[in-house]
Design a protein around this motif. Structure first.
Motif, mmCIF file in Angstrom:
data_model
loop_
_atom_site.group_PDB
_atom_site.id
_atom_site.type_symbol
_atom_site.label_atom_id
_atom_site.label_comp_id
_atom_site.label_asym_id
_atom_site.label_seq_id
_atom_site.Cartn_x
_atom_site.Cartn_y
_atom_site.Cartn_z
ATOM 1 N N LEU A 32 0.823 -1.212 0.000
ATOM 2 C CA LEU A 32 0.000 0.000 0.000
ATOM 3 C C LEU A 32 0.855 1.259 0.000
ATOM 4 C CD1 LEU A 32 -2.782 -1.048 2.539
ATOM 5 C CD2 LEU A 32 -3.095 -0.613 0.091
ATOM 6 N N ILE A 33 1.888 1.267 0.856
ATOM 7 C CA ILE A 33 2.732 2.462 0.980
ATOM 8 C C ILE A 33 3.493 2.741 -0.304
ATOM 9 C CG2 ILE A 33 4.744 3.424 2.179
ATOM 10 C CD1 ILE A 33 3.769 1.864 4.681
ATOM 11 N N PHE A 34 4.054 1.687 -0.896
ATOM 12 C CA PHE A 34 4.879 1.867 -2.096
ATOM 13 C C PHE A 34 4.100 1.612 -3.383
ATOM 14 C CE2 PHE A 34 7.894 1.063 1.321
ATOM 15 C CZ PHE A 34 8.814 2.099 1.122
ATOM 16 N N LYS A 35 2.776 1.461 -3.249
ATOM 17 C CA LYS A 35 1.881 1.326 -4.392
ATOM 18 C C LYS A 35 2.324 0.219 -5.360
ATOM 19 C CE LYS A 35 0.477 6.170 -4.125
ATOM 20 N NZ LYS A 35 0.358 7.464 -4.815
ATOM 21 N N SER A 36 2.639 -0.934 -4.784
ATOM 22 C CA SER A 36 3.039 -2.085 -5.579
ATOM 23 C C SER A 36 1.843 -3.026 -5.727
ATOM 24 C CB SER A 36 4.200 -2.829 -4.918
ATOM 25 O OG SER A 36 4.447 -4.053 -5.571
ATOM 26 N N ASP A 37 1.265 -3.059 -6.929
ATOM 27 C CA ASP A 37 0.103 -3.913 -7.169
ATOM 28 C C ASP A 37 0.447 -5.384 -6.974
ATOM 29 O OD1 ASP A 37 -1.689 -1.856 -7.751
ATOM 30 O OD2 ASP A 37 -1.045 -1.765 -9.843
ATOM 31 N N LYS A 38 1.657 -5.757 -7.361
ATOM 32 C CA LYS A 38 2.029 -7.169 -7.251
ATOM 33 C C LYS A 38 2.159 -7.598 -5.796
ATOM 34 C CE LYS A 38 5.150 -10.764 -8.847
ATOM 35 N NZ LYS A 38 6.191 -11.183 -9.803
ATOM 36 N N VAL A 39 2.775 -6.776 -4.963
ATOM 37 C CA VAL A 39 2.921 -7.110 -3.547
ATOM 38 C C VAL A 39 1.554 -7.188 -2.881
ATOM 39 C CG1 VAL A 39 3.821 -6.339 -1.311
ATOM 40 C CG2 VAL A 39 5.241 -6.162 -3.353
ATOM 41 N N LYS A 40 0.686 -6.230 -3.188
ATOM 42 C CA LYS A 40 -0.664 -6.233 -2.598
ATOM 43 C C LYS A 40 -1.430 -7.485 -3.019
ATOM 44 C CE LYS A 40 -1.762 -2.122 -4.127
ATOM 45 N NZ LYS A 40 -2.563 -0.901 -4.427
ATOM 46 N N ALA B 197 -1.989 -14.824 -0.426
ATOM 47 C CA ALA B 197 -1.437 -15.584 0.697
ATOM 48 C C ALA B 197 -2.470 -15.730 1.812
ATOM 49 C CB ALA B 197 -0.172 -14.916 1.221
ATOM 50 N N THR B 198 -3.248 -14.666 2.050
ATOM 51 C CA THR B 198 -4.285 -14.763 3.083
ATOM 52 C C THR B 198 -5.385 -15.741 2.655
ATOM 53 O OG1 THR B 198 -5.600 -12.891 2.222
ATOM 54 C CG2 THR B 198 -3.866 -12.386 3.825
ATOM 55 N N GLN B 199 -5.699 -15.769 1.355
ATOM 56 C CA GLN B 199 -6.686 -16.729 0.866
ATOM 57 C C GLN B 199 -6.193 -18.156 1.033
ATOM 58 O OE1 GLN B 199 -7.550 -15.612 -3.177
ATOM 59 N NE2 GLN B 199 -9.053 -14.066 -2.569
ATOM 60 N N ALA B 200 -4.912 -18.364 0.731
ATOM 61 C CA ALA B 200 -4.327 -19.697 0.894
ATOM 62 C C ALA B 200 -4.328 -20.094 2.361
ATOM 63 C CB ALA B 200 -2.905 -19.717 0.333
ATOM 64 N N ALA C 102 1.936 -22.325 7.008
ATOM 65 C CA ALA C 102 3.234 -21.804 6.576
ATOM 66 C C ALA C 102 3.512 -22.146 5.114
ATOM 67 C CB ALA C 102 4.341 -22.361 7.469
ATOM 68 N N PHE C 103 3.239 -23.388 4.718
ATOM 69 C CA PHE C 103 3.526 -23.800 3.336
ATOM 70 C C PHE C 103 2.514 -23.220 2.353
ATOM 71 C CE2 PHE C 103 6.652 -26.743 4.899
ATOM 72 C CZ PHE C 103 7.518 -26.904 3.816
ATOM 73 N N SER C 104 1.286 -22.977 2.783
ATOM 74 C CA SER C 104 0.307 -22.387 1.864
ATOM 75 C C SER C 104 0.738 -20.978 1.467
ATOM 76 C CB SER C 104 -1.083 -22.369 2.503
ATOM 77 O OG SER C 104 -1.121 -21.528 3.642
ATOM 78 N N ALA C 105 1.130 -20.170 2.445
ATOM 79 C CA ALA C 105 1.586 -18.807 2.149
ATOM 80 C C ALA C 105 2.923 -18.822 1.412
ATOM 81 C CB ALA C 105 1.707 -18.009 3.446
#
Length: 320
Positions: free
Chosen positions: A145-153, A159-162, A224-227
């Protein structure tokens, strides 16, 4: 042999009345039937993550719902090759269960008794498969969010879905197998019971039916492995990220053994479940992204004969 590409067709996403859920479901079924070389390539170039493919609030829960549905349904649509892999894994798990779990557990507990200074380290690592992992994902989300990186977001949301999907499936399997943890103790047996489906356990002086056992699979390892798998696949073009992700997840799994909270076969099963879930979540998102961006959905091939300069020669049609 000469191969020629002779026709192209625009992708068809279905009727306008089709929902995103139906489209994702249809695409997943199609890919299950295709050969590896026919399946769409997952593009993780950062330029592919745009405002069109961002996960909206509604899109998040659409993806999460289809993640859960596909995870539960996948065994009923698995290929013969997949079932062969599952069979081989089941044999390995069986060998661990009957021959490896107890000696490894005894060696691990002895090691920790002989090295008490590692207790805090082991506990710190194991927490990264639970609450600390939530903090870590929150930090990645904040960075995006801070660095406006669409890929990181996007990767953080996946990862949260996994994490959620793997956790839900893990709890179902725990309930179904009801395996006792190695740190349970039976008043009639000085050794922890290495079993599934039966017995009575006592933990911290409180009796509990093993019908509510929670050992198989390891939830911390699964999470851990899902994320880790999501980050490893989304950043597969980076050398270090997959190594760091899987190394951290592996340490969490090992810590569950050194903490005497799980048998080794629990940890191995958790790692496999986490990996499968993470990969499925990534694939589902990239189907969603192709639909949102309007890019090709599938690639299919078929062979035919073509008449070229008086000679009949084999050809290949690529349709995408």
């Amino acid at each position: 042999m000469v191969f020629t590409i002779i026709s192209f067709a625009a992708p068809v996403f279905g009727q306008k009345t089709d929902t995103m859920v139906k489209k994702l479901d249809s695409m997943q079924k199609t890919e299950e039937k295709e050969k590896p070389q026919q399946k769409p390539v997952v593009d993780v170039n950062k330029d592919e993550y745009t405002s069109k493919t961002n996960i909206t609030f509604k899109g998040y829960f659409t993806l999460l719902g289809t993640d859960l549905f596909q995870e539960v349904r996948s065994p009923f649509h698995a290929s013969k090759k997949t079932w062969l892999i599952v069979g081989g894994f089941a044999v390995a798990e069986g060998l661990l269960f009957f021959e490896g779990d107890r000696p490894i557990q005894q060696s691990a507990t002895k090691f920790m008794r002989d090295n008490p200074h590692l207790q805090n380290t082991s506990q710190y690592i194991t927490d990264f498969g639970a609450l600390y992992e939530v903090y870590t994902l929150a930090a990645f989300g904040a960075y995006g969010l801070i660095f406006k990186s669409d890929k990181v977001k996007t990767t953080t949301l996946l990862a949260t879905q996994a994490y959620i999907t793997a956790g839900a499936v893990s709890e179902i399997v725990k309930f179904a197998t009801s395996r006792q943890r190695p740190n349970y103790s039976d008043p009639n047996n000085s050794q922890p019971e290495n079993n599934i489906f039966g017995g009575t356990a006592i933990l911290n002086g409180k009796s509990a039916s093993s019908g509510f056992g929670s050992s198989f699979p390891s939830g911390h390892t699964t999470a851990a492995f899902s994320a880790a798998t999501v980050f490893a696949y989304e950043y597969k073009d980076e050398i270090l990220i997959p190594v760091i992700a899987y190394s951290a997840a592996s340490l969490v799994g090992i810590s569950r053994i050194t903490q005497n909270a799980h048998w080794t076969s629990d940890v191995v099963a958790g790692a496999a479940l986490g990996y499968i879930t993470g990969k499925q979540v990534v694939n589902n998102y990239h189907r969603y992204a192709r639909l949102k961006s309007g890019k090709k959905v599938t690639i299919s091939y078929h062979f035919d004969l073509q008449y070229i300069n008086g000679v009949i020669m084999p050809g290949m049609v690529c349709r995408f």
